[in-house]
Design a protein around this motif. Structure first.
Motif, PDB file in Angstrom:
ATOM      1  N   ALA A 289       0.841  -1.200   0.000  1.00  0.00           N
ATOM      2  CA  ALA A 289       0.000   0.000   0.000  1.00  0.00           C
ATOM      3  C   ALA A 289       0.877   1.252   0.000  1.00  0.00           C
ATOM      4  O   ALA A 289       1.951   1.287   0.602  1.00  0.00           O
ATOM      5  N   THR A 293      -2.921   5.272   2.166  1.00  0.00           N
ATOM      6  CA  THR A 293      -3.944   4.537   1.418  1.00  0.00           C
ATOM      7  C   THR A 293      -4.358   3.272   2.157  1.00  0.00           C
ATOM      8  O   THR A 293      -3.635   2.766   3.019  1.00  0.00           O
ATOM      9  N   LEU A 295      -5.699  -0.602   1.191  1.00  0.00           N
ATOM     10  CA  LEU A 295      -5.957  -1.634   0.193  1.00  0.00           C
ATOM     11  C   LEU A 295      -6.783  -2.738   0.836  1.00  0.00           C
ATOM     12  O   LEU A 295      -6.528  -3.130   1.981  1.00  0.00           O
ATOM     13  N   ALA A 347      -8.496  -0.328  -3.910  1.00  0.00           N
ATOM     14  CA  ALA A 347      -8.179   0.806  -3.049  1.00  0.00           C
ATOM     15  C   ALA A 347      -9.479   1.344  -2.479  1.00  0.00           C
ATOM     16  O   ALA A 347     -10.416   1.628  -3.238  1.00  0.00           O
TER      17      ALA A 347
END
Length: 352
Positions: A289, A293, A295, A347
């Motif tokens: 990741a 962010t 994931l 995502a």
């Protein structure tokens, strides 16, 4: 069995430190050690080899055969272990895991508590010897009572979660597993003293814990700069991961920049820890990741969107958005990580 002989001589007169240690030993153990390991095993009614193995699993130092390092408390501990075995709670396989977990957990707790006392003594100019004795006289009984209460509360919470699962006899259930990793930890840690690093990590864990509890999650353990979090629902895990990454991306927030990986599916629970492919996938997603962010795997995507298995495998770049969902889903290119050559994550992003 006749009472063991008391040691009658010492190689050298006790120093001030030795006197403090003797006093501390008696305070914490309830009596002066007078038994050898063989005598403890004999009084507990178990073999010497079994006693040595339990001692080793608990993480204690090796004791010489003639060393009188044990008390009646050690006898009682071995008898309690045997009682749990006779009740069927501890099989041979379970015994090693439970005893080792107890030893490691309490060793870490003791190191932290004594370290905290030492820091307090340094800050206030108190003599360390007096501080240690104060721990035994004033602090230890209160901490012991608090630990017992907290443990009972956690047992209640764990039992409640287990009974809420339809198949309560099975140690597997569907859960969301989330790893949260501090970005740039290595470079940051090089600029801090040991004490500053501990303070920084404790502040991170404390802030993260507030968010985790708010969204009904549990921190299973911390692994250096990484937290392993479990939630019973995909929605709670998503909320936790999104809030922690949001805070990390806020320049006005002291919370460190983090990245997260979340997976959902069947998880095996044992001795307070979690195991299985879902845990491994969450860890692998975290490793790839980008900073700030989140994931998620196919299981999380399906749980959050209601997509069926085939729909979750679609090659669309954007996932379906339900009006009530606070999230958007962006398909990420396939990644190859240890154990998973074709992992295809999504995502997770806020809708706004």
């Amino acid at each position: 069995m006749t009472a063991p002989e008391q040691p009658t001589d010492r190689a050298a007169p006790p120093t001030a430190g030795a006197g403090a240690l003797d006093s501390l030993e008696e305070h914490l153990l309830g009596e002066r050690p007078t038994l050898t390991q063989a005598e403890v095993a004999d009084q507990a009614g178990i073999s010497l080899d079994a006693a040595r193995e339990l001692w080793h699993l608990l993480g204690f130092a090796h004791a010489e055969p003639e060393e009188r390092a044990f008390t009646q408390g050690d006898v009682r501990a071995l008898k309690l272990t045997q009682d749990l075995t006779d009740l069927g709670l501890l099989t041979e396989d379970r015994q090693d895991g439970m005893v080792r977990t107890l030893g490691r957990s309490f060793a870490r707790l003791a190191e932290w508590q004594v370290g905290l006392l030492a820091e307090t003594a340094l800050d206030t100019g108190i003599d360390p010897t007096d501080g240690i004795l104060e721990l035994a006289d004033e602090v230890t009984p209160r901490v012991e009572e608090l630990q017992t209460f907290v443990w009972r509360r956690h047992v209640l919470n764990a039992a409640s979660r287990m009974l809420a699962v339809a198949d309560a006899g099975d140690r597997t259930s569907d859960r969301a597993v989330c790893f949260v990793d501090i970005v740039g930890y290595t470079s940051r840690s090089r600029t801090l003293t040991d004490r500053e690093l501990v303070t920084w990590l404790e502040a991170f864990e404390t802030a993260a814990l507030d968010t985790v509890i708010e969204h009904n999650g549990r921190i299973i353990k911390n692994i250096g700069d990484e937290l392993l979090i479990v939630a019973d629902t995909a929605e709670d895990a998503a909320a936790i991961a999104m809030e922690l990454t949001r805070r990390g991306s806020d320049e006005d927030d002291d919370f460190p920049d983090v990245r997260a990986g979340v997976a959902y599916g069947e998880v095996v629970t044992r001795l307070g820890d979690v195991f299985g492919p879902v845990v491994n996938i969450a860890a692998r997603l975290t490793s790839v990741a980008r900073p700030g962010t989140v994931l998620i795997d196919k299981g999380m995507y399906a749980a959050l969107t209601g997509a069926a298995g085939d729909d979750a495998d679609t090659s669309d770049t954007e996932g379906p958005e339900r009006d009530e969902s606070p999230y958007r889903f962006r398909r990420v290119r396939r990644v190859s990580v240890k154990g998973y050559s074709r992992l295809h994550p999504w995502a997770l992003q806020p809708r706004d």
